[in-house]
Design a protein around this motif. Structure first.
Motif, PDB file in Angstrom:
ATOM      1  N   ASP A 106       0.824  -1.222   0.000  1.00 22.50           N
ATOM      2  CA  ASP A 106       0.000   0.000   0.000  1.00 22.50           C
ATOM      3  C   ASP A 106       0.853   1.265   0.000  1.00 22.50           C
ATOM      4  OD1 ASP A 106       0.971  -0.163   2.584  1.00 22.50           O
ATOM      5  OD2 ASP A 106      -0.935   0.319   3.533  1.00 22.50           O
ATOM      6  N   ILE A 107       2.128   1.130  -0.370  1.00 21.38           N
ATOM      7  CA  ILE A 107       3.043   2.275  -0.407  1.00 21.38           C
ATOM      8  C   ILE A 107       3.372   2.612  -1.851  1.00 21.38           C
ATOM      9  CG2 ILE A 107       5.368   3.076   0.162  1.00 21.38           C
ATOM     10  CD1 ILE A 107       5.221   1.432   2.705  1.00 21.38           C
ATOM     11  N   THR A 108       3.181   3.873  -2.209  1.00 20.85           N
ATOM     12  CA  THR A 108       3.570   4.361  -3.532  1.00 20.85           C
ATOM     13  C   THR A 108       4.765   5.285  -3.373  1.00 20.85           C
ATOM     14  OG1 THR A 108       1.278   4.271  -4.305  1.00 20.85           O
ATOM     15  CG2 THR A 108       2.807   5.630  -5.581  1.00 20.85           C
ATOM     16  N   ILE A 109       5.815   4.993  -4.128  1.00 27.46           N
ATOM     17  CA  ILE A 109       6.971   5.889  -4.146  1.00 27.46           C
ATOM     18  C   ILE A 109       7.169   6.356  -5.586  1.00 27.46           C
ATOM     19  CG2 ILE A 109       8.070   4.858  -2.132  1.00 27.46           C
ATOM     20  CD1 ILE A 109       9.991   3.463  -4.034  1.00 27.46           C
ATOM     21  N   TYR A 110       7.736   7.531  -5.723  1.00 29.57           N
ATOM     22  CA  TYR A 110       7.928   8.135  -7.039  1.00 29.57           C
ATOM     23  C   TYR A 110       9.421   8.192  -7.342  1.00 29.57           C
ATOM     24  CZ  TYR A 110       3.053   9.214  -6.480  1.00 29.57           C
ATOM     25  OH  TYR A 110       1.695   9.092  -6.281  1.00 29.57           O
ATOM     26  N   LEU A 111       9.818   7.504  -8.403  1.00 21.87           N
ATOM     27  CA  LEU A 111      11.229   7.403  -8.752  1.00 21.87           C
ATOM     28  C   LEU A 111      11.513   8.093 -10.084  1.00 21.87           C
ATOM     29  CD1 LEU A 111      11.767   3.648  -7.806  1.00 21.87           C
ATOM     30  CD2 LEU A 111      12.520   5.652  -6.509  1.00 21.87           C
ATOM     31  N   GLN A 112      12.728   8.584 -10.207  1.00 22.30           N
ATOM     32  CA  GLN A 112      13.214   9.168 -11.453  1.00 22.30           C
ATOM     33  C   GLN A 112      13.904   8.020 -12.199  1.00 22.30           C
ATOM     34  OE1 GLN A 112      11.840  12.196 -11.309  1.00 22.30           O
ATOM     35  NE2 GLN A 112      11.510  11.612  -9.183  1.00 22.30           N
ATOM     36  N   VAL A 113      13.436   7.709 -13.407  1.00 17.78           N
ATOM     37  CA  VAL A 113      13.873   6.502 -14.104  1.00 17.78           C
ATOM     38  C   VAL A 113      14.561   6.856 -15.425  1.00 17.78           C
ATOM     39  CG1 VAL A 113      13.121   4.309 -15.097  1.00 17.78           C
ATOM     40  CG2 VAL A 113      11.937   5.221 -13.079  1.00 17.78           C
ATOM     41  N   HIS A 114      15.801   6.420 -15.565  1.00 20.36           N
ATOM     42  CA  HIS A 114      16.547   6.601 -16.805  1.00 20.36           C
ATOM     43  C   HIS A 114      16.138   5.490 -17.779  1.00 20.36           C
ATOM     44  CE1 HIS A 114      19.229   9.751 -15.291  1.00 20.36           C
ATOM     45  NE2 HIS A 114      19.044   9.144 -14.128  1.00 20.36           N
ATOM     46  N   ILE A 115      15.790   5.862 -19.004  1.00 19.46           N
ATOM     47  CA  ILE A 115      15.342   4.911 -20.009  1.00 19.46           C
ATOM     48  C   ILE A 115      16.543   4.486 -20.860  1.00 19.46           C
ATOM     49  CG2 ILE A 115      13.705   4.495 -21.885  1.00 19.46           C
ATOM     50  CD1 ILE A 115      12.451   5.139 -19.071  1.00 19.46           C
ATOM     51  N   ASP A 130      16.876   3.076  -2.333  1.00 17.76           N
ATOM     52  CA  ASP A 130      17.307   2.824  -0.948  1.00 17.76           C
ATOM     53  C   ASP A 130      17.242   4.078  -0.088  1.00 17.76           C
ATOM     54  OD1 ASP A 130      17.878   0.082  -1.125  1.00 17.76           O
ATOM     55  OD2 ASP A 130      19.902   0.450  -1.853  1.00 17.76           O
ATOM     56  N   THR A 131      17.733   5.183  -0.619  1.00 21.61           N
ATOM     57  CA  THR A 131      17.779   6.399   0.194  1.00 21.61           C
ATOM     58  C   THR A 131      16.391   7.002   0.380  1.00 21.61           C
ATOM     59  OG1 THR A 131      18.347   7.740  -1.737  1.00 21.61           O
ATOM     60  CG2 THR A 131      20.168   6.918  -0.400  1.00 21.61           C
ATOM     61  N   LEU A 132      15.560   6.969  -0.671  1.00 21.02           N
ATOM     62  CA  LEU A 132      14.217   7.525  -0.563  1.00 21.02           C
ATOM     63  C   LEU A 132      13.374   6.752   0.450  1.00 21.02           C
ATOM     64  CD1 LEU A 132      12.081   9.558  -1.618  1.00 21.02           C
ATOM     65  CD2 LEU A 132      11.457   7.815  -3.308  1.00 21.02           C
ATOM     66  N   THR A 133      13.497   5.421   0.432  1.00 15.70           N
ATOM     67  CA  THR A 133      12.653   4.573   1.290  1.00 15.70           C
ATOM     68  C   THR A 133      13.309   4.209   2.619  1.00 15.70           C
ATOM     69  OG1 THR A 133      13.490   2.516   0.335  1.00 15.70           O
ATOM     70  CG2 THR A 133      11.554   3.522  -0.724  1.00 15.70           C
ATOM     71  N   GLU A 134      14.548   4.673   2.835  1.00 19.16           N
ATOM     72  CA  GLU A 134      15.309   4.291   4.025  1.00 19.16           C
ATOM     73  C   GLU A 134      15.245   2.775   4.209  1.00 19.16           C
ATOM     74  OE1 GLU A 134      13.686   6.677   7.216  1.00 19.16           O
ATOM     75  OE2 GLU A 134      14.763   8.447   6.520  1.00 19.16           O
ATOM     76  N   THR A 148      12.607  -4.019   3.842  1.00 18.73           N
ATOM     77  CA  THR A 148      11.589  -3.218   4.515  1.00 18.73           C
ATOM     78  C   THR A 148      11.787  -1.774   4.109  1.00 18.73           C
ATOM     79  OG1 THR A 148      11.469  -4.767   6.360  1.00 18.73           O
ATOM     80  CG2 THR A 148      10.610  -2.554   6.744  1.00 18.73           C
ATOM     81  N   ILE A 149      10.705  -1.182   3.589  1.00 19.70           N
ATOM     82  CA  ILE A 149      10.780   0.203   3.121  1.00 19.70           C
ATOM     83  C   ILE A 149       9.849   1.077   3.958  1.00 19.70           C
ATOM     84  CG2 ILE A 149      11.428  -0.467   0.786  1.00 19.70           C
ATOM     85  CD1 ILE A 149       8.539   0.119  -0.093  1.00 19.70           C
ATOM     86  N   THR A 150      10.165   2.352   4.003  1.00 19.45           N
ATOM     87  CA  THR A 150       9.354   3.345   4.701  1.00 19.45           C
ATOM     88  C   THR A 150       8.896   4.374   3.694  1.00 19.45           C
ATOM     89  OG1 THR A 150      10.652   3.029   6.715  1.00 19.45           O
ATOM     90  CG2 THR A 150       9.346   5.055   6.569  1.00 19.45           C
ATOM     91  N   CYS A 151       7.593   4.644   3.675  1.00 22.42           N
ATOM     92  CA  CYS A 151       7.057   5.661   2.774  1.00 22.42           C
ATOM     93  C   CYS A 151       7.564   7.026   3.227  1.00 22.42           C
ATOM     94  CB  CYS A 151       5.531   5.635   2.774  1.00 22.42           C
ATOM     95  SG  CYS A 151       4.802   6.918   1.731  1.00 22.42           S
ATOM     96  N   PRO A 152       8.223   7.779   2.354  1.00 29.44           N
ATOM     97  CA  PRO A 152       8.758   9.081   2.759  1.00 29.44           C
ATOM     98  C   PRO A 152       7.665  10.112   3.036  1.00 29.44           C
ATOM     99  CG  PRO A 152       9.053   8.748   0.408  1.00 29.44           C
ATOM    100  CD  PRO A 152       8.524   7.458   0.963  1.00 29.44           C
ATOM    101  N   ASN A 153       6.444   9.863   2.555  1.00 28.13           N
ATOM    102  CA  ASN A 153       5.358  10.828   2.736  1.00 28.13           C
ATOM    103  C   ASN A 153       4.469  10.536   3.933  1.00 28.13           C
ATOM    104  OD1 ASN A 153       6.024  12.338   0.317  1.00 28.13           O
ATOM    105  ND2 ASN A 153       5.291  10.559  -0.797  1.00 28.13           N
ATOM    106  N   THR A 154       4.306   9.257   4.267  1.00 24.22           N
ATOM    107  CA  THR A 154       3.386   8.898   5.353  1.00 24.22           C
ATOM    108  C   THR A 154       4.068   8.259   6.549  1.00 24.22           C
ATOM    109  OG1 THR A 154       2.970   6.669   4.491  1.00 24.22           O
ATOM    110  CG2 THR A 154       1.555   8.468   3.664  1.00 24.22           C
ATOM    111  N   GLY A 155       5.275   7.736   6.347  1.00 23.03           N
ATOM    112  CA  GLY A 155       5.971   7.038   7.425  1.00 23.03           C
ATOM    113  C   GLY A 155       5.545   5.578   7.563  1.00 23.03           C
TER     114      GLY A 155
END
Length: 184
Positions: A106-115, A130-134, A148-155
């Motif tokens: 239920d976690i959405t993260i937004y990544l910058q993706v090189h094509i 890794d750094t965005l999601t700690e 295990t990831i952490t949502c940077p917006n909601t925790g």
């Protein structure tokens, strides 16, 4: 060996050689000569679940152009970088897809993706993830791994199991039950 040469002793042989005649060797655990890369299958851009190689040694997130098209991504062709692969080949990327949603549970993260055109993978998820999601990675002796990831917006936190590269989870291996004209 030439006089004065330094030799690295094998720790297992050293241990066995240190045992007395009546000593029983303890069980030793050693690493395999290699382990499979691990991957996971996030929902990308709300449209596809694609094998994503987890590589904490990569400085970026990148994606094969065919997967980007299948996911319906648009990218900025003016933002290109030279990408050096593991075999030292250098090729320009095709551009940068900005703020691509990747859904894990239920976690959405937004990544910058090189094509990238024709890489040896479909999606490569590196250090920006890794750094965005700690992220916290749990590796086990049997080769399994959870992240295990952490949502940077909601925790909120979520544990994502990984699978060996090329072996999708059973749920993705199943064929969907598609209605046919025979069902009507």
């Amino acid at each position: 060996l030439p006089k004065g040469s330094l030799v690295q002793n094998d720790p297992v042989l050293h241990y066995y050689n240190s045992l007395g005649d009546n000593d029983v060797p303890r069980q030793l655990y050693v690493a395999k000569e290699s382990q499979a890369l691990r991957s996971f299958y996030p929902l990308i851009n709300g449209s596809i679940k694609e094998e994503s190689i987890y590589d904490c040694g990569s400085q970026l997130v990148s994606m094969d152009v065919d997967v980007a098209c299948e996911a319906g991504l648009a990218w900025d062709p003016d933002i290109k970088i030279l990408l050096q692969s593991a075999n030292n080949q250098v090729e320009p990327t095709l551009g940068l897809a900005k703020n691509v949603p990747f859904v894990f549970g239920d976690i959405t993260i937004y990544l910058q993706v090189h094509i990238v055109k024709g890489p040896a993978y479909k999606v490569l998820v590196g250090r920006p993830f890794d750094t965005l999601t700690e992220s916290e990675v749990k590796n086990r002796r049997d080769g399994t791994q959870d992240i295990t990831i952490t949502c940077p917006n909601t925790g909120r936190r979520c544990t994502v199991p990984t699978v060996p590269r090329g072996q999708p989870p059973r749920i993705l291996q199943r064929q969907p039950n598609v209605p046919t004209s025979e069902n009507f």
